[in-house]
Design an enzyme around this catalytic site. Structure first.
Site, PDB file in Angstrom:
ATOM      1  N   THR A   1      20.256   7.255 -32.192  1.00  0.00           N
ATOM      2  CA  THR A   1      19.118   7.492 -31.310  1.00  0.00           C
ATOM      3  C   THR A   1      19.101   6.374 -30.278  1.00  0.00           C
ATOM      4  OG1 THR A   1      17.828   8.567 -33.044  1.00  0.00           O
ATOM      5  CG2 THR A   1      16.606   7.710 -31.162  1.00  0.00           C
TER       6      THR A   1
ATOM      7  N   LYS B   1      14.840  14.144 -29.228  1.00  0.00           N
ATOM      8  CA  LYS B   1      14.627  13.198 -30.328  1.00  0.00           C
ATOM      9  C   LYS B   1      13.471  12.261 -30.019  1.00  0.00           C
ATOM     10  CE  LYS B   1      15.147  10.867 -34.111  1.00  0.00           C
ATOM     11  NZ  LYS B   1      16.378  10.164 -34.543  1.00  0.00           N
TER      12      LYS B   1
ATOM     13  N   LYS C   1      12.488   0.566 -32.795  1.00  0.00           N
ATOM     14  CA  LYS C   1      13.536   0.723 -31.788  1.00  0.00           C
ATOM     15  C   LYS C   1      13.386   2.067 -31.075  1.00  0.00           C
ATOM     16  CE  LYS C   1      17.183   2.636 -32.814  1.00  0.00           C
ATOM     17  NZ  LYS C   1      17.804   3.996 -32.725  1.00  0.00           N
TER      18      LYS C   1
END
Length: 303
Positions: free
Chosen positions: A100, A175, A243
């Site tokens: 990701t 995502k 993150k």
């Protein structure tokens, strides 16, 4: 080439990657692995994987290379740095990044790959360690549809919900949407637990009732019971959720889009990190609510 004869390189043997690589091998694909921490390669060698000394060496013996590493700089390093995937890639190879990372970086890497004759898909995943183990991940794919069709048999060993989201970068954008909703569902779950505990309602009863109605969510069904048991071990860690939310908020800044709830979840998780919870599961968000509300929810080990 028959799909089962595709030689697969796999880079990144973390909580999710180690199970994903093993599922590929058990489905009959020849798998060559590389991981920064060498001991994880030795574990993979025991179940049948070949090992390599660098991402370049992985690419040199692979028709498809899959990367799933921690953050945007890590993907750049294993893909385009000296000794990286593109150094060893043959023309026609397919690179699938399942990390990701930033959508912008994904598009840049796809352009770099194309210069070497390498086709790239971004295919981030959702489903945590359980989904990785059981091969039931949701996989959000950006890139050329025909390329996706070629590698679908590989992806089907790792996931059950494989969706083509659009051109390169679209998988990462979807995502990001997923992580926004995960964060807000998580916040709703821990606030409900806090409210129930403060009001004197049995937590397991509350969970049983609310999972069956409109309030139901993956977080409520899968993480709330772990909170009640005092299990804050990571299926997905606070560090990696932060993150992901950083990527979301950076992209939102570029789009000039206010995301108030996402920013609040990120700040609450920062409190968890400040109290040593960086490697706990994301449901450790409950500890921030405990401090804010002066309420004890997670049982002590001796309880």
């Amino acid at each position: 080439m028959e799909s089962s004869q595709m030689r697969v390189g796999f880079i990144g043997l973390g909580i999710m990657g180690r199970s994903m690589a093993r599922n590929l091998y058990q489905a009959g694909f020849p798998v060559t692995v590389w991981n920064r921490t060498a001991t994880r390669m030795e574990e993979a060698k025991k179940w049948g994987a070949q090992t390599a000394s660098s991402p370049k060496e992985v690419a040199a013996v692979s028709d498809v290379v899959i990367t799933i590493v921690g953050d945007t700089p890590d993907v750049r390093e294993v893909v385009e740095a000296p000794g990286g995937v593109l150094d060893g890639a043959m023309e026609g190879m397919i690179l699938i990044d399942m990390s990701t990372i930033s959508p912008d970086t994904t598009r840049e890497l796809a352009d770099r790959a194309a210069e070497k004759g390498v086709r790239m898909l971004d295919a981030p995943v959702s489903g945590g360690d359980v989904g990785a183990r059981e091969g039931t991940l949701s996989i959000m794919v950006g890139g050329d549809a025909k390329t996706l069709q070629e590698v679908t048999p590989l992806l089907e060993t790792m996931g059950k919900n494989i969706i083509h989201c659009g051109p390169v970068g679209a998988g990462q954008t979807v995502k990001a949407c997923n992580q926004i909703m995960c964060g807000l569902n998580l916040l709703g779950m821990v606030e409900a637990l806090s409210f129930a505990k403060k009001a004197g309602v049995d937590l397991e009863t509350m969970i049983q009732v609310t999972t069956q109605g409109a309030a139901g969510s993956w977080a409520l069904s899968n993480l709330a019971p772990r909170v009640v048991k005092g299990d804050l071990d990571p299926g997905f860690s606070v560090r990696f959720q932060q993150k992901d939310l950083r990527i979301v908020l950076e992209e939102a800044e570029r789009l000039q889009l206010p995301l108030l709830g996402t920013a609040q979840v990120s700040q609450l998780l920062r409190s968890v990190q400040a109290h040593g919870g960086d490697e706990d599961g994301t449901h450790a968000l409950i500890t921030a609510l405990e401090r804010l509300g002066n309420v004890d929810i997670v049982p002590d080990e001796q309880d």
